[in-house]
Design an enzyme around this catalytic site. Structure first.
Site, mmCIF file in Angstrom:
data_model
loop_
_atom_site.group_PDB
_atom_site.id
_atom_site.type_symbol
_atom_site.label_atom_id
_atom_site.label_comp_id
_atom_site.label_asym_id
_atom_site.label_seq_id
_atom_site.Cartn_x
_atom_site.Cartn_y
_atom_site.Cartn_z
ATOM 1 N N GLY A 75 11.264 -1.560 -1.016
ATOM 2 C CA GLY A 75 10.057 -1.129 -1.708
ATOM 3 C C GLY A 75 9.016 -2.366 -1.326
ATOM 4 O O GLY A 75 7.652 -1.846 -1.416
ATOM 5 N N THR A 77 6.144 -4.218 0.447
ATOM 6 C CA THR A 77 5.189 -3.666 1.358
ATOM 7 C C THR A 77 4.691 -5.194 2.004
ATOM 8 O O THR A 77 5.180 -6.515 1.980
ATOM 9 C CB THR A 77 3.967 -3.305 0.585
ATOM 10 O OG1 THR A 77 3.536 -4.030 -0.248
ATOM 11 C CG2 THR A 77 4.427 -1.981 0.080
ATOM 12 N N ALA A 100 9.199 2.825 2.083
ATOM 13 C CA ALA A 100 8.360 3.345 1.719
ATOM 14 C C ALA A 100 7.206 2.690 0.948
ATOM 15 O O ALA A 100 7.533 1.609 0.307
ATOM 16 C CB ALA A 100 8.578 4.460 0.505
ATOM 17 N N HIS A 135 -5.920 -2.981 -7.002
ATOM 18 C CA HIS A 135 -4.635 -3.402 -7.588
ATOM 19 C C HIS A 135 -4.848 -4.645 -8.249
ATOM 20 O O HIS A 135 -5.976 -5.141 -8.542
ATOM 21 C CB HIS A 135 -3.576 -3.781 -6.285
ATOM 22 C CG HIS A 135 -2.954 -2.566 -5.941
ATOM 23 N ND1 HIS A 135 -3.704 -1.737 -4.837
ATOM 24 C CD2 HIS A 135 -1.788 -1.985 -6.119
ATOM 25 C CE1 HIS A 135 -2.979 -0.648 -4.586
ATOM 26 N NE2 HIS A 135 -1.570 -0.655 -5.468
ATOM 27 N N LYS A 139 -1.331 -9.262 -6.574
ATOM 28 C CA LYS A 139 -0.588 -8.594 -5.112
ATOM 29 C C LYS A 139 -0.978 -9.212 -3.955
ATOM 30 O O LYS A 139 -2.039 -9.659 -3.663
ATOM 31 C CB LYS A 139 -1.281 -7.075 -5.037
ATOM 32 C CG LYS A 139 -0.747 -6.204 -3.936
ATOM 33 C CD LYS A 139 -1.060 -4.866 -4.032
ATOM 34 C CE LYS A 139 -0.568 -4.030 -2.838
ATOM 35 N NZ LYS A 139 0.860 -4.233 -2.726
ATOM 36 N N GLY A 145 -0.022 -1.048 0.918
ATOM 37 C CA GLY A 145 0.674 -0.266 1.969
ATOM 38 C C GLY A 145 0.638 0.974 1.561
ATOM 39 O O GLY A 145 0.324 1.826 2.637
HETATM 40 N N1 LIG Z 1 7.080 0.714 -2.614
HETATM 41 C C1 LIG Z 1 6.696 1.043 -3.844
HETATM 42 O O1 LIG Z 1 6.762 1.867 -4.444
HETATM 43 C C2 LIG Z 1 6.142 -0.469 -4.610
HETATM 44 C C3 LIG Z 1 5.724 -0.281 -5.882
HETATM 45 C C4 LIG Z 1 5.410 -1.407 -6.472
HETATM 46 C C5 LIG Z 1 5.412 -2.715 -5.821
HETATM 47 N N2 LIG Z 1 5.734 -2.763 -4.465
HETATM 48 C C6 LIG Z 1 6.175 -3.888 -3.822
HETATM 49 O O2 LIG Z 1 7.165 -4.409 -4.116
HETATM 50 C C7 LIG Z 1 7.195 -5.899 -3.931
HETATM 51 C C8 LIG Z 1 7.616 -6.618 -5.329
HETATM 52 O O3 LIG Z 1 6.727 -6.227 -6.308
HETATM 53 P P1 LIG Z 1 6.839 -6.838 -7.802
HETATM 54 O O4 LIG Z 1 5.635 -6.351 -8.324
HETATM 55 O O5 LIG Z 1 8.209 -6.518 -8.362
HETATM 56 O O6 LIG Z 1 6.547 -8.370 -7.592
HETATM 57 P P2 LIG Z 1 7.044 -9.587 -8.274
HETATM 58 O O7 LIG Z 1 6.276 -10.888 -7.860
HETATM 59 O O8 LIG Z 1 6.921 -9.277 -9.712
HETATM 60 O O9 LIG Z 1 8.610 -9.728 -7.895
HETATM 61 C C9 LIG Z 1 9.170 -10.190 -6.720
HETATM 62 C C10 LIG Z 1 10.397 -10.937 -7.048
HETATM 63 O O10 LIG Z 1 10.771 -11.407 -5.744
HETATM 64 C C11 LIG Z 1 11.627 -12.631 -6.097
HETATM 65 N N3 LIG Z 1 11.976 -13.212 -4.753
HETATM 66 C C12 LIG Z 1 11.128 -13.913 -3.890
HETATM 67 N N4 LIG Z 1 11.857 -14.271 -2.796
HETATM 68 C C13 LIG Z 1 13.137 -13.746 -2.637
HETATM 69 C C14 LIG Z 1 14.191 -13.268 -2.012
HETATM 70 N N5 LIG Z 1 14.423 -14.071 -0.957
HETATM 71 N N6 LIG Z 1 14.987 -12.799 -2.516
HETATM 72 C C15 LIG Z 1 15.160 -12.218 -3.732
HETATM 73 N N7 LIG Z 1 14.149 -12.179 -4.486
HETATM 74 C C16 LIG Z 1 13.121 -13.168 -4.173
HETATM 75 C C17 LIG Z 1 10.544 -13.469 -6.698
HETATM 76 O O11 LIG Z 1 11.315 -14.541 -7.356
HETATM 77 C C18 LIG Z 1 10.153 -12.273 -7.826
HETATM 78 O O12 LIG Z 1 10.696 -12.437 -8.992
HETATM 79 C C19 LIG Z 1 5.812 -6.165 -3.572
HETATM 80 O O13 LIG Z 1 5.676 -6.347 -2.025
HETATM 81 C C20 LIG Z 1 5.083 -4.986 -3.788
HETATM 82 O O14 LIG Z 1 3.682 -4.702 -3.012
HETATM 83 C C21 LIG Z 1 6.123 -1.425 -3.881
#
Ligand SMILES: NC(=O)c1ccc[n+]([C@@H]2O[C@H](COP(=O)([O-])OP(=O)(O)OC[C@H]3O[C@@H](n4cnc5c(N)ncnc54)[C@H](O)[C@@H]3O)[C@@H](O)[C@H]2O)c1
Length: 250
Positions: A75, A77, A100, A135, A139, A145
């Protein structure tokens, strides 16, 4: 199904809840404070992994999943410059990867209709088109993405546009903007507190404006889509996008 969660932030926590509601078990949770537990051996306890972390960590996490032979739904991006490399590694390593920019059903319907709309609007070049996304301030990537996927749907279908250009707009004083060339598709990225995600495609002419908009009310739609993707991917090999899962052909 046994699921490994890579990333236990805003998305990871919602995915956990939805996965459990759908009868799945979370067998591994990796976040910043237990990275040492991300091993091939630990991953192999899962039928699939779901990865929502950061652009800096996603490539390594995908590598470990391929090495473990565990299908991974990505997920995160902000890494799409590396898609060709990741695809090669996935196919050479006999892995299973889906990515995605947005897993929500509603947004994927939006992507499809965006392409159809762009095909129609290609016949009316006196409309100029741009994309806007809004957003939350945390972000990390800009444009989103999702906005890139929307822009690609327009570039593939509107002959007058050849590439996209992002302008990031925050509360800070506006930085001077380069004037755009007619063939550049503008993406305006706004960062405002607490907004899960809004995307608008705007076709503007002297006589009228057409706005096509998707607003996410919360993150549950992304999380449900990611769990559906893990269910879909668990017995497959290969490199997929979410479009391989959703079939909107009419
Ligand atoms: N594709 C989709 O549908 C979709 C939807 C929402 C968010 N996203 C993307 O997903 C990603 C995460 O979003 P979020 O809102 O959960 O962010 P967030 O910052 O709340 O969570 C990210 C987490 O990853 C952890 N992290 C950092 N490095 C890590 C590693 N090496 N291994 C494991 N965990 C690690 C952090 O400690 C944090 O808790 C972003 O890139 C966002 O753009 C995608």
């Amino acid at each position: 199904m046994k699921i490994a969660l890579l990333g236990y932030g805003k998305m990871g926590k919602i995915i956990e809840k939805i996965a459990i509601d759908r009868g799945h078990e979370i067998v591994l949770k990796i976040d910043y404070d237990n990275l040492h537990e991300l091993t091939v051996e630990n991953l192999q306890k899962a039928d699939a992994a779901i990865e929502f972390t950061t652009p800096a960590s996603v490539l390594h996490n995908i590598d470990v999943c391929i090495a473990a032979g565990v299908p991974v739904v990505v997920g995160t991006t902000g890494w799409y410059d590396h898609i060709a490399d990741v695809k090669d590694k996935c196919l050479q390593g006999n892995g299973a990867v889906m990515y995605a920019s947005n897993y929500s059903v509603g947004v994927n319907v939006f992507f499809k209709v965006n392409q159809l709309l762009a095909k129609i609007m290609n016949n009316y070049p006196y409309y100029d088109v741009q994309v806007e996304e809004i957003h939350h301030m945390q972000k990390l990537d800009s444009p989103s993405g999702t906005a890139i996927t929307i822009a690609e749907g327009i570039l593939d279908n509107v002959a007058g546009k050849s590439n996209w250009t992002n302008v990031l707009i925050t509360d800070n004083p506006e930085t001077p903007q380069e004037p755009l060339k007619p063939e550049q598709l503008l993406i305006e990225s706004h960062r405002i507190d607490s907004v899960p995600g809004t995307h608008t495609v705007i076709y503007d002419s002297e006589v009228d404006t057409i706005e096509f908009k998707h607003t996410a009310h919360n993150r549950n739609g992304f999380a449900l889509g990611a769990v559906l993707a893990a269910e879909w991917l668990q017995h497959k090999k290969g490199f997929y996008t979410v479009h391989d899962m959703f079939n909107f052909d009419i």
